[in-house]
Enzyme design. Sequence first.
Site, short mmCIF file in Angstrom:
data_model
loop_
_atom_site.label_atom_id
_atom_site.label_comp_id
_atom_site.label_asym_id
_atom_site.label_seq_id
_atom_site.Cartn_x
_atom_site.Cartn_y
_atom_site.Cartn_z
N SER A 89 63.56 42.53 2.23
CA SER A 89 62.82 43.32 1.21
C SER A 89 61.77 42.70 0.63
O SER A 89 61.54 41.65 0.49
CB SER A 89 64.01 43.81 0.30
OG SER A 89 63.27 44.82 -0.67
N TYR B 74 70.71 43.21 -6.03
CA TYR B 74 69.91 43.37 -4.73
C TYR B 74 68.79 42.37 -4.72
O TYR B 74 68.47 41.62 -3.71
CB TYR B 74 69.44 44.84 -4.69
CG TYR B 74 68.59 45.03 -3.66
CD1 TYR B 74 69.26 45.75 -2.49
CD2 TYR B 74 67.09 44.97 -3.41
CE1 TYR B 74 68.75 46.08 -1.24
CE2 TYR B 74 66.49 45.52 -2.16
CZ TYR B 74 67.19 45.72 -1.12
OH TYR B 74 66.72 46.23 0.13
#
Length: 251
Positions: free
Chosen positions: A133, A146
């Site tokens: 990401s 995350y």
Amino acid sequence: MFLKGKRALITGSTSGIGLAIARALSAEGADIVLNGFGDADEIAKLCDEMGATHSGANLLKTDEIETMMAENGPVDILVNNAGMQHVAPVEEFPVDKFEMIIALNLVAAFHTTRLAVPGMKEKGWGRIINTASAHSKQASPFKSAYVASKHGIDGFTKTIALELAQSGVTANCISPGYVWTPLVENQIPDTMKARNMTEEEVKNDILLAKQPTKKFVQVEEVGALAAFLCREEAGNITGTNYSIDGGWTAE
């Protein structure tokens, strides 16, 4: 059809980015193993579409990962794509959510990789692709689990790449920014209502605030990059974290 005869297992591939990667690899001749949850009839249609098989393994359970890898291996291409997100201040972050995100986004990738590597080394060829990401390179507030997991998958990928550098096996990350998926699309009406904004304002000022291009990444773009990393011409690309984020991490 440069992947004919290759077996590819893609976690979290019954929708979104994972499904796009599965379709891209299937289009190049790979035998596909899908993994993920969803409507049984829809999954059956996807299997028919690609001539794929499906594993419903829960990646939070080590024994189910081991069974999936044993029943569907050896794999030539492993794509660790499954992931989840939760947003909260660190002092309020639910402990079970934090541990679950780390387990799914990072620990599961360790288990699939450790089980796939022996077969790849034996063949002298393999591709490990991890969906990271933009948050593997930059942090955002309220996303501690995350961000930690995606920074972790970046470091894990580089380590594996070094370990396998002379084996014919490569390991790379793909780091998307905001990707246009049904999950994102379905959030827009609620955000419009909550913030008293138009659809365009939500897209440009909230969702795409950090992407200079002001364009969502398309799942097909991620799939195309994954397919390229499986080419023979990409055999010397390893340990790399590819951004596909509209310029987000260029700043």
